[in-house]
Design an enzyme around this catalytic site. Structure first.
Site, PDB file in Angstrom:
ATOM      1  N   LYS A  16       9.514  22.034   3.280  1.00 15.03           N
ATOM      2  CA  LYS A  16      10.420  21.104   3.323  1.00 15.03           C
ATOM      3  C   LYS A  16      11.928  20.124   3.694  1.00 15.03           C
ATOM      4  O   LYS A  16      11.723  19.075   2.804  1.00 15.03           O
ATOM      5  CB  LYS A  16      11.148  22.109   2.358  1.00 15.03           C
ATOM      6  CG  LYS A  16      10.998  23.184   2.097  1.00 15.03           C
ATOM      7  CD  LYS A  16      12.000  24.613   1.679  1.00 15.03           C
ATOM      8  CE  LYS A  16      10.694  25.318   1.123  1.00 15.03           C
ATOM      9  NZ  LYS A  16      11.694  26.730   0.494  1.00 15.03           N
ATOM     10  N   TYR A  70       4.129  22.683  -4.468  1.00 15.32           N
ATOM     11  CA  TYR A  70       4.976  23.865  -3.092  1.00 15.32           C
ATOM     12  C   TYR A  70       4.176  24.465  -2.668  1.00 15.32           C
ATOM     13  O   TYR A  70       3.987  24.861  -1.882  1.00 15.32           O
ATOM     14  CB  TYR A  70       5.944  24.439  -4.271  1.00 15.32           C
ATOM     15  CG  TYR A  70       6.569  25.480  -4.310  1.00 15.32           C
ATOM     16  CD1 TYR A  70       7.613  24.653  -3.092  1.00 15.32           C
ATOM     17  CD2 TYR A  70       6.352  26.645  -3.947  1.00 15.32           C
ATOM     18  CE1 TYR A  70       9.120  25.769  -2.362  1.00 15.32           C
ATOM     19  CE2 TYR A  70       7.332  27.684  -2.976  1.00 15.32           C
ATOM     20  CZ  TYR A  70       8.454  26.832  -2.565  1.00 15.32           C
ATOM     21  OH  TYR A  70       9.255  27.753  -1.479  1.00 15.32           O
ATOM     22  N   SER A 118       8.672  27.013   4.835  1.00 15.18           N
ATOM     23  CA  SER A 118       9.846  26.322   4.506  1.00 15.18           C
ATOM     24  C   SER A 118       9.926  24.624   5.404  1.00 15.18           C
ATOM     25  O   SER A 118      10.450  24.330   5.272  1.00 15.18           O
ATOM     26  CB  SER A 118      10.311  27.117   4.271  1.00 15.18           C
ATOM     27  OG  SER A 118      10.400  28.242   3.353  1.00 15.18           O
ATOM     28  N   TYR A 174      18.839  29.173   5.792  1.00 14.84           N
ATOM     29  CA  TYR A 174      18.646  30.344   4.682  1.00 14.84           C
ATOM     30  C   TYR A 174      20.656  30.301   4.799  1.00 14.84           C
ATOM     31  O   TYR A 174      21.125  30.054   5.273  1.00 14.84           O
ATOM     32  CB  TYR A 174      18.469  30.746   3.748  1.00 14.84           C
ATOM     33  CG  TYR A 174      16.500  30.688   4.104  1.00 14.84           C
ATOM     34  CD1 TYR A 174      16.673  29.499   3.293  1.00 14.84           C
ATOM     35  CD2 TYR A 174      15.734  30.623   4.908  1.00 14.84           C
ATOM     36  CE1 TYR A 174      14.687  29.048   3.449  1.00 14.84           C
ATOM     37  CE2 TYR A 174      13.983  30.506   5.599  1.00 14.84           C
ATOM     38  CZ  TYR A 174      13.537  29.595   4.251  1.00 14.84           C
ATOM     39  OH  TYR A 174      12.517  28.947   4.444  1.00 14.84           O
ATOM     40  N   VAL A 189       9.095  31.226   7.111  1.00 19.98           N
ATOM     41  CA  VAL A 189       8.695  32.636   6.871  1.00 19.98           C
ATOM     42  C   VAL A 189       6.949  32.759   7.651  1.00 19.98           C
ATOM     43  O   VAL A 189       7.098  33.861   7.833  1.00 19.98           O
ATOM     44  CB  VAL A 189       8.697  33.577   5.329  1.00 19.98           C
ATOM     45  CG1 VAL A 189       9.987  33.328   4.954  1.00 19.98           C
ATOM     46  CG2 VAL A 189       7.707  32.847   4.910  1.00 19.98           C
TER      47      VAL A 189
END
Length: 310
Positions: free
Chosen positions: A68, A192, A65, A244, A262
């Site tokens: 992103k 993705y 992530s 998060y 992660v």
């Protein structure tokens, strides 16, 4: 007497090497389940361009992530602020892959760093292109900002994600059902999964984050990657949404913009001073690196780098 940055980084690496509480690796992606949780790396690039590193800073790991941040940068470059019609800018307060939140909020993800939001961002990058072209654009951008052509997609991790990414497929189909996904679901998910499977080292990741630390500029190539205002706003999202549903606690303890993944990596930014990458694959309950978060807390305190003051 205060320690230098190099001494501080070395001391942090030594501290992390002796810790026994390291969290648990991400097992829901089979290819990540076998990563040794005993590893820790750190790299810091300062305003003078000096890179200070310690530990396993040259060991490639799955960006997950953290990617992103870079896909958001690309999508904003393509569609500008119209992206915010499709994705919000608020902390989620829920797990990064929550389906119920997406349904409750009628297909508008809370922010671009949770999975649903990043899938919308991937859709914006994909618009009018094939997945291969979109992924090529993402890789070229990452190689450019890191000054390193040796950044690639780990195809084993990508396949592992595709084979087990049922919840992400559910999120994508919910987005499609609410009219917030324009390309075919399979193509968007392909982009993705593959951008989350890019492999980087701490050194490469810290170098890639320099434009966010230094007002949107590329320190070596010259010129702007993004405007200073856009860099500031991406940093704001990293601070409020980058960990998060652990983002508030991270801001409280560390106090600098950062984005976790992660795979155990974290990219952190100290505006005007440094870009930092840490990596250790053991995660806490929210999916954030245990040792990485601890290392950044120590670094921020010792260098007095919190954006909220010394």
């Amino acid at each position: 007497m205060s320690l230098s940055l190099a001494e501080t980084v070395a001391a942090i690496a030594a501290d992390m090497a002796g810790r026994t509480e390291r969290g648990k690796v991400a097992t829901y992606i089979p290819e990540l389940a076998g990563v040794d949780p005993g590893q820790f790396g750190i790299a810091v690039v300062d305003a003078e361009g000096t890179l200070t590193a310690a530990g396993d800073s040259e060991t490639p790991f799955s960006i997950q992530s953290v990617s992103k941040v870079f896909t958001l940068t690309l999508a904003l470059g393509k569609v500008g602020d119209t992206l915010w019609n499709r994705v919000g800018r608020e902390p989620s307060g829920n797990a990064f892959n929550s389906i119920t939140q997406l349904e409750y909020e009628k297909g508008i993800p809370r922010n671009p760093f949770i999975n649903a939001g990043a899938i919308v961002v991937a859709d914006a990058i994909l618009a009018g292109h094939t997945p291969k072209v979109a992924l090529g654009e993402i890789l070229r951008f990452l190689r450019f900002i890191a000054d390193d052509e040796d950044i690639h997609i780990d195809q084993k991790v990508a396949r592992s994600e595709q084979d087990t990414g049922f919840r992400n497929a559910a999120l994508a189909n919910y987005l499609r059902a609410f009219g917030n996904l324009r390309a075919p679901v399979e193509q968007v998910l392909g982009v993705y999964f593959h951008h989350c499977a890019i492999a980087v080292t701490c050194r490469q990741l810290a170098l890639a984050g320099r434009y966010l630390a230094f007002g949107g500029r590329h320190p070596t190539a010259g010129g702007r990657v993004v405007s200073a205002g856009r860099a500031k706003r991406i940093n704001a999202l990293m601070l409020t949404c980058g960990h998060y549903d652990g983002s508030g606690d991270f801001a409280f303890k560390v106090g600098i913009p950062a984005k976790s993944g992660v795979g155990g990596g974290i990219l952190a930014v100290v505006p005007g001073k440094a870009a930092i990458a840490v990596w250790s694959p053991g995660l806490d309950a929210q999916g954030n690196s245990v040792l990485g978060s601890a290392a950044l807390e120590i670094l921020s305190q010792r260098m007095q780098w919190s954006v909220f003051g010394a």
